[in-house]
Design a protein around this motif. Structure first.
Motif, PDB file in Angstrom:
ATOM      1  N   GLN A  52      11.921  18.961 -28.887  1.00 41.81           N
ATOM      2  CA  GLN A  52      13.334  18.757 -28.587  1.00 41.81           C
ATOM      3  C   GLN A  52      14.176  18.695 -29.848  1.00 41.81           C
ATOM      4  O   GLN A  52      15.280  19.242 -29.895  1.00 41.81           O
ATOM      5  CB  GLN A  52      13.510  17.472 -27.782  1.00 41.81           C
ATOM      6  CG  GLN A  52      13.022  17.574 -26.355  1.00 41.81           C
ATOM      7  CD  GLN A  52      13.124  16.255 -25.612  1.00 41.81           C
ATOM      8  OE1 GLN A  52      13.299  15.202 -26.210  1.00 41.81           O
ATOM      9  NE2 GLN A  52      13.022  16.310 -24.295  1.00 41.81           N
ATOM     10  N   GLY A 109      14.536  22.110 -31.085  1.00 46.42           N
ATOM     11  CA  GLY A 109      15.358  22.837 -30.121  1.00 46.42           C
ATOM     12  C   GLY A 109      16.828  22.492 -30.227  1.00 46.42           C
ATOM     13  O   GLY A 109      17.694  23.364 -30.095  1.00 46.42           O
ATOM     14  N   ILE A 110      17.129  21.227 -30.469  1.00 51.72           N
ATOM     15  CA  ILE A 110      18.531  20.808 -30.626  1.00 51.72           C
ATOM     16  C   ILE A 110      19.144  21.442 -31.866  1.00 51.72           C
ATOM     17  O   ILE A 110      20.285  21.928 -31.841  1.00 51.72           O
ATOM     18  CB  ILE A 110      18.622  19.273 -30.697  1.00 51.72           C
ATOM     19  CG1 ILE A 110      18.338  18.670 -29.320  1.00 51.72           C
ATOM     20  CG2 ILE A 110      20.010  18.826 -31.181  1.00 51.72           C
ATOM     21  CD1 ILE A 110      18.143  17.170 -29.341  1.00 51.72           C
ATOM     22  N   ASN A 150      16.968  14.509 -35.345  1.00 48.43           N
ATOM     23  CA  ASN A 150      16.840  14.482 -33.894  1.00 48.43           C
ATOM     24  C   ASN A 150      15.397  14.301 -33.453  1.00 48.43           C
ATOM     25  O   ASN A 150      15.126  13.589 -32.485  1.00 48.43           O
ATOM     26  CB  ASN A 150      17.420  15.765 -33.289  1.00 48.43           C
ATOM     27  CG  ASN A 150      18.926  15.708 -33.170  1.00 48.43           C
ATOM     28  OD1 ASN A 150      19.467  15.078 -32.271  1.00 48.43           O
ATOM     29  ND2 ASN A 150      19.616  16.347 -34.097  1.00 48.43           N
ATOM     30  N   ARG A 210      13.983  11.100 -31.419  1.00 45.15           N
ATOM     31  CA  ARG A 210      13.229  11.230 -30.180  1.00 45.15           C
ATOM     32  C   ARG A 210      11.814  10.703 -30.304  1.00 45.15           C
ATOM     33  O   ARG A 210      11.194  10.334 -29.307  1.00 45.15           O
ATOM     34  CB  ARG A 210      13.261  12.692 -29.719  1.00 45.15           C
ATOM     35  CG  ARG A 210      14.571  12.989 -29.025  1.00 45.15           C
ATOM     36  CD  ARG A 210      14.971  14.427 -29.013  1.00 45.15           C
ATOM     37  NE  ARG A 210      16.244  14.541 -28.294  1.00 45.15           N
ATOM     38  CZ  ARG A 210      17.431  14.210 -28.793  1.00 45.15           C
ATOM     39  NH1 ARG A 210      17.526  13.743 -30.016  1.00 45.15           N
ATOM     40  NH2 ARG A 210      18.529  14.331 -28.067  1.00 45.15           N
ATOM     41  N   MET A 220       9.924  24.886 -24.391  1.00 44.85           N
ATOM     42  CA  MET A 220      10.979  23.907 -24.657  1.00 44.85           C
ATOM     43  C   MET A 220      11.946  24.409 -25.727  1.00 44.85           C
ATOM     44  O   MET A 220      13.166  24.368 -25.564  1.00 44.85           O
ATOM     45  CB  MET A 220      10.359  22.571 -25.082  1.00 44.85           C
ATOM     46  CG  MET A 220       9.742  21.785 -23.941  1.00 44.85           C
ATOM     47  SD  MET A 220       9.091  20.181 -24.458  1.00 44.85           S
ATOM     48  CE  MET A 220      10.620  19.316 -24.824  1.00 44.85           C
ATOM     49  N   SER A 230      22.523  19.249 -21.571  1.00 43.53           N
ATOM     50  CA  SER A 230      21.747  20.402 -22.031  1.00 43.53           C
ATOM     51  C   SER A 230      22.622  21.634 -22.211  1.00 43.53           C
ATOM     52  O   SER A 230      22.337  22.480 -23.068  1.00 43.53           O
ATOM     53  CB  SER A 230      20.613  20.706 -21.054  1.00 43.53           C
ATOM     54  OG  SER A 230      21.107  21.261 -19.856  1.00 43.53           O
ATOM     55  N   SER A 251      15.911  26.249 -25.342  1.00 41.52           N
ATOM     56  CA  SER A 251      17.086  25.821 -26.108  1.00 41.52           C
ATOM     57  C   SER A 251      17.816  27.022 -26.686  1.00 41.52           C
ATOM     58  O   SER A 251      19.054  27.080 -26.680  1.00 41.52           O
ATOM     59  CB  SER A 251      16.660  24.875 -27.242  1.00 41.52           C
ATOM     60  OG  SER A 251      16.133  23.675 -26.735  1.00 41.52           O
ATOM     61  N   ASN A 288      21.622  14.801 -17.538  1.00 43.53           N
ATOM     62  CA  ASN A 288      20.795  15.542 -18.496  1.00 43.53           C
ATOM     63  C   ASN A 288      21.093  17.034 -18.443  1.00 43.53           C
ATOM     64  O   ASN A 288      21.057  17.720 -19.475  1.00 43.53           O
ATOM     65  CB  ASN A 288      19.313  15.286 -18.214  1.00 43.53           C
ATOM     66  CG  ASN A 288      18.885  13.898 -18.613  1.00 43.53           C
ATOM     67  OD1 ASN A 288      19.468  13.287 -19.506  1.00 43.53           O
ATOM     68  ND2 ASN A 288      17.875  13.361 -17.947  1.00 43.53           N
ATOM     69  N   GLY A 329       6.842  15.843 -27.028  1.00 43.80           N
ATOM     70  CA  GLY A 329       8.032  16.512 -26.524  1.00 43.80           C
ATOM     71  C   GLY A 329       9.222  16.324 -27.450  1.00 43.80           C
ATOM     72  O   GLY A 329      10.057  17.220 -27.594  1.00 43.80           O
TER      73      GLY A 329
END
Length: 446
Positions: free
Chosen positions: A68, A71-72, A249, A253, A151, A297, A155, A293, A64
């Motif tokens: 993420q 996506g960030i 990032n 993570r 996911m 987001s 984003s 969260n 994940g």
């Protein structure tokens, strides 16, 4: 899709924070329910399967984390492009983030399938739990692509200011998981009794359905994914931008579940009851943290659009009001768990040692929720300010310079309580450092 439809640079900040956060709360509630339902039904199989699924958490989180991270990066770049009103960049970053995510995750999934036994043994699995871990992951791994697309896609959708659609996609995943979990785990009607494998298959099926929904939204409704007019140089340039923010990032993570893996191994030395209690407590914690969260987001697109539009007064207001919200919400969760923390573990098990582990965790950890929220806000701010390495370094320092070493030290004297105290201290210390960096960056960028 017209970016102006989701313009976040004009309406009052407080109103935007509320109107954007509320849908995400319900969407994230769906994801938390997804995990809680898994925990509930697997716990009915017994202590060993429950402990086994807990041992999979670090690896599941790593996969994940890859999505993420990308996506960030996509959210930061897309949101600023919306603020700049550059539609071609919105489409390019969204499309290339999905392609990049699939490439990176494919490599890690192949490696995961090849290293299941040694990896999970290193994470604390023994002769009892390892067979259950392998049964779960040999189904979960092949279905990971169904997790990645929604996911990263969500984003991108949030980056243009639409928080309702991602919330619906997350809720759909939870709904189908609730349906398939009992059917496949215990076997009803035409469905076979699959045990822990049923939990993994239910997850894969639910995610596959949401992938279809996400692709429809991205390609046909929002029209922010396109394979037309693709040029190699443009893709390389897009990948470079995405990776500049995405890699730090993603690594951060990935470091998080690695650190949790170390902590989980440490907790496992206190017995299966402690491991199962930790798994249950962290699932309950997802409910407590879902509001913060949800805020973080929507924070990146809100901040990014205003930074892209060069509305610096609004940028400062967004940061300040988000800080206030985080602290106030943190205080509310402390009060909640003081009154109900001792009862929640009983919803999942009647094992007294497991219940005690859950109770102590929920008395201590919530004290730091507000500070955790501040840290998430500050690291998100650094990403939008195009300082992803600052964000990554702070996160890694928290995990491996403070949290893990302090847990190893304090657990010698305080047992599990020492681990819980170490987590709160780690967030408190890095939140102070993060605030200092934010102030410095605002002087240069605003």
């Amino acid at each position: 899709m017209k970016p102006a439809k989701y313009d976040l640079t004009k309406a009052p900040i407080t109103g935007l924070l509320i109107s954007m956060t509320l849908p995400m709360i319900f969407g994230m509630l769906g994801i938390v329910a997804f995990n809680i339902v898994d925990t509930y039904y697997v716990s009915r199989l017994g202590l060993v399967p429950m402990a086994a699924m807990t041992l999979t958490f670090p690896v599941v989180m790593i996969i994940g984390a890859l999505a993420q991270g990308i996506g960030i990066g996509a959210a930061a770049l897309i949101s600023k492009s919306v603020g700049e009103k550059k539609q071609d960049k919105i489409v390019r970053y969204t499309t290339d983030s999905l392609i990049l995510g699939l490439i990176l995750v494919f490599v890690f999934v192949v490696l995961g399938l090849m290293t299941m036994k040694p990896l999970f043994t290193a994470l604390g699995a023994d002769s009892e739990t390892l067979p259950f871990v392998i049964d779960y992951m040999k189904i979960w791994y092949p279905g990971v692509m169904f997790l990645i697309i929604p996911m990263i896609g969500n984003s991108g959708i949030r980056a243009i200011g639409d928080t309702k659609t991602p919330a619906i996609i997350m809720a759909v995943a939870a709904l189908f998981n609730m349906i398939f979990d009992p059917l496949l785990i215990f076997g009803y009607g035409p469905f076979p009794e699959m045990g822990i494998q049923g939990a993994a298959l239910a997850t894969v099926i639910s995610r596959a359905i949401t992938m279809i929904v996400a692709l429809y939204v991205l390609i046909y409704r929002q029209k922010i994914v396109s394979l037309k007019n693709i040029h190699f140089r443009a893709i390389v340039a897009s990948f470079k931008d995405l990776l500049y923010i995405g890699i730090p990032n993603a690594l951060t993570r990935i470091m998080t579940p690695l650190a949790i893996g170390v902590i989980t191994s440490l907790i496992a030395t206190y017995g299966k009851e402690a491991t199962a209690g930790f798994g249950i407590a962290t699932r309950i914690e997802m409910f407590a943290m879902l509001v913060i969260n949800a805020l973080t987001s929507i924070y990146v697109p809100l901040l990014g659009q205003n930074l892209g539009a060069k509305k610096h007064d609004r940028v400062l207001e967004i940061i300040r009001k988000s800080e206030i919200f985080s602290i106030l919400y943190g205080l509310l969760t402390v009060i909640f768990f003081i009154f109900l923390g001792s009862q929640l573990g009983k919803l999942f098990t009647d094992n007294l040692k497991v219940i005690e582990t859950v109770k102590v965790y929920l008395y201590v950890i919530p004290i730091g929720y507000g500070i955790q929220g501040l840290f998430l806000i500050y690291t998100s701010t650094l990403n939008v300010f195009n300082k992803p390495m600052h964000s990554a370094i702070l996160s890694i320092v928290r995990l491996f310079v403070i949290y893990v070493p302090l847990s190893l030290l304090l657990s010698n004297y305080l047992g599990l309580l020492g681990i819980w105290i170490s987590l709160n201290l780690s967030f408190f210390l890095v939140a102070i450092a993060s605030k200092y960096l934010i102030k410095k960056q605002m002087k240069h960028l605003l």
